[in-house]
Design an enzyme around this catalytic site. Sequence first.
Site, PDB file in Angstrom:
ATOM      1  N   SER A   1      26.826  82.008 -23.705  1.00  0.00           N
ATOM      2  CA  SER A   1      27.047  82.812 -22.491  1.00  0.00           C
ATOM      3  C   SER A   1      25.711  83.115 -21.828  1.00  0.00           C
ATOM      4  O   SER A   1      25.643  83.295 -20.615  1.00  0.00           O
ATOM      5  CB  SER A   1      27.758  84.116 -22.848  1.00  0.00           C
TER       6      SER A   1
ATOM      7  N   HIS B   1      33.459  78.825 -27.168  1.00  0.00           N
ATOM      8  CA  HIS B   1      34.521  79.782 -27.512  1.00  0.00           C
ATOM      9  C   HIS B   1      35.873  79.061 -27.590  1.00  0.00           C
ATOM     10  O   HIS B   1      36.664  79.302 -28.496  1.00  0.00           O
ATOM     11  CB  HIS B   1      34.638  80.862 -26.429  1.00  0.00           C
TER      12      HIS B   1
HETATM   13  P1  AMP Z   1      29.842  85.552 -28.414  1.00  0.00           P
HETATM   14  O1  AMP Z   1      30.820  85.747 -27.310  1.00  0.00           O
HETATM   15  O2  AMP Z   1      28.560  84.946 -27.979  1.00  0.00           O
HETATM   16  O3  AMP Z   1      29.691  86.780 -29.278  1.00  0.00           O
HETATM   17  O4  AMP Z   1      30.497  84.457 -29.350  1.00  0.00           O
HETATM   18  C1  AMP Z   1      31.800  84.616 -29.857  1.00  0.00           C
HETATM   19  C2  AMP Z   1      32.029  83.588 -30.940  1.00  0.00           C
HETATM   20  O5  AMP Z   1      31.874  82.282 -30.390  1.00  0.00           O
HETATM   21  C3  AMP Z   1      31.021  83.705 -32.089  1.00  0.00           C
HETATM   22  O6  AMP Z   1      31.681  83.473 -33.315  1.00  0.00           O
HETATM   23  C4  AMP Z   1      30.033  82.610 -31.758  1.00  0.00           C
HETATM   24  O7  AMP Z   1      29.364  82.109 -32.893  1.00  0.00           O
HETATM   25  C5  AMP Z   1      30.948  81.561 -31.161  1.00  0.00           C
HETATM   26  N1  AMP Z   1      30.173  80.637 -30.328  1.00  0.00           N
HETATM   27  C6  AMP Z   1      29.326  80.952 -29.320  1.00  0.00           C
HETATM   28  N2  AMP Z   1      28.748  79.835 -28.820  1.00  0.00           N
HETATM   29  C7  AMP Z   1      29.242  78.795 -29.546  1.00  0.00           C
HETATM   30  C8  AMP Z   1      29.025  77.376 -29.531  1.00  0.00           C
HETATM   31  N3  AMP Z   1      28.166  76.806 -28.680  1.00  0.00           N
HETATM   32  N4  AMP Z   1      29.702  76.612 -30.418  1.00  0.00           N
HETATM   33  C9  AMP Z   1      30.562  77.190 -31.303  1.00  0.00           C
HETATM   34  N5  AMP Z   1      30.807  78.506 -31.366  1.00  0.00           N
HETATM   35  C10 AMP Z   1      30.160  79.308 -30.511  1.00  0.00           C
END
Ligand code: AMP
Length: 283
Positions: free
Chosen positions: A190, A41
């Site tokens: 997460s 993130h």
């Molecule tokens: P989430 O909180 O899991 O919905 O993720 C929020 C944003 O962070 C989304 O655009 C995800 O694709 C991005 N994201 C989550 N994990 C990663 C990672 N390991 N590398 C890059 N972006 C990520």
Amino acid sequence: MPEEPVILRGVADLRGQVAAWRKAGETVALVPTMGALHDGHLSLMRLAKGLADRVIASIFVNPAQFGPGEDYERYPRTETEDVAKLATAGIDAAFVPTAREMYPEGFATRVHIDRLGDVLCGAHRPGHFDGMALIVVKLLTSALPDVAIFGEKDYQQLQIIRRFTADLNIPVRILGAPIEREPDGLALSSRNRYLSPEQRRIAVALSLALKSVRDIVKAGGDPSAASATAREQVLKAGFDSVDYIEVRDPASLELVTAPGKPARVFGAARLGTTRLIDNWAVE
Ligand code: AMP
């Protein structure tokens, strides 16, 4: 002490804050998240800081994108730690609405994306992408930022967001950001918090198996055969089941059956009650 971001709880507060920045001639970037922030993130936040004068991170565990029996209730909620991380990252505002704020009494609208939303995770999590699209449409049209940043970790999600943003004429630039990984190759997520130490050791097998498919396809090997081998490897490493391992076109997400085409390797597998996803580009 780094400066705390302004916490915005309502759509009207969000709109008011963006309007004030716009009046001062400032550009705005939005980074939507579900919180439980990790370095993946934060890499999006850093990118956003370089693209706009002001950055808003949203934190919302969106009930509409979780199916029955999925992890909505147990999804980690760590607002205090998240806000501290946003402060350190120099983020200007955090939009942290309640479910009632986003889905008030009488809410009745759905968003559905044909084709791109039907394959891969769409086939295994019915309704997931409709729920995701619904909240992202609401976030984009509420904030109307210049740019919104999404990770390639959720590559199918990114392609779906690009599609509906174009289809619905939402005037926001959508930017994809590379996947951040642990030193051994596990994609940051997460949901990695759910893993026991033993499961954490097993978890990297998904990333490694997808990467080996990438190498085989890059060298001219057969995508389907490589995917079948990877499935075996992931199960042998200790995963309980594999939802899919497939090579698909990076734009249309159609199955790639012959080498030499534009391609990306996608995988989803389950370890106990935890479902992990990952993908690798075939350059
Ligand atoms: P989430 O909180 O899991 O919905 O993720 C929020 C944003 O962070 C989304 O655009 C995800 O694709 C991005 N994201 C989550 N994990 C990663 C990672 N390991 N590398 C890059 N972006 C990520």
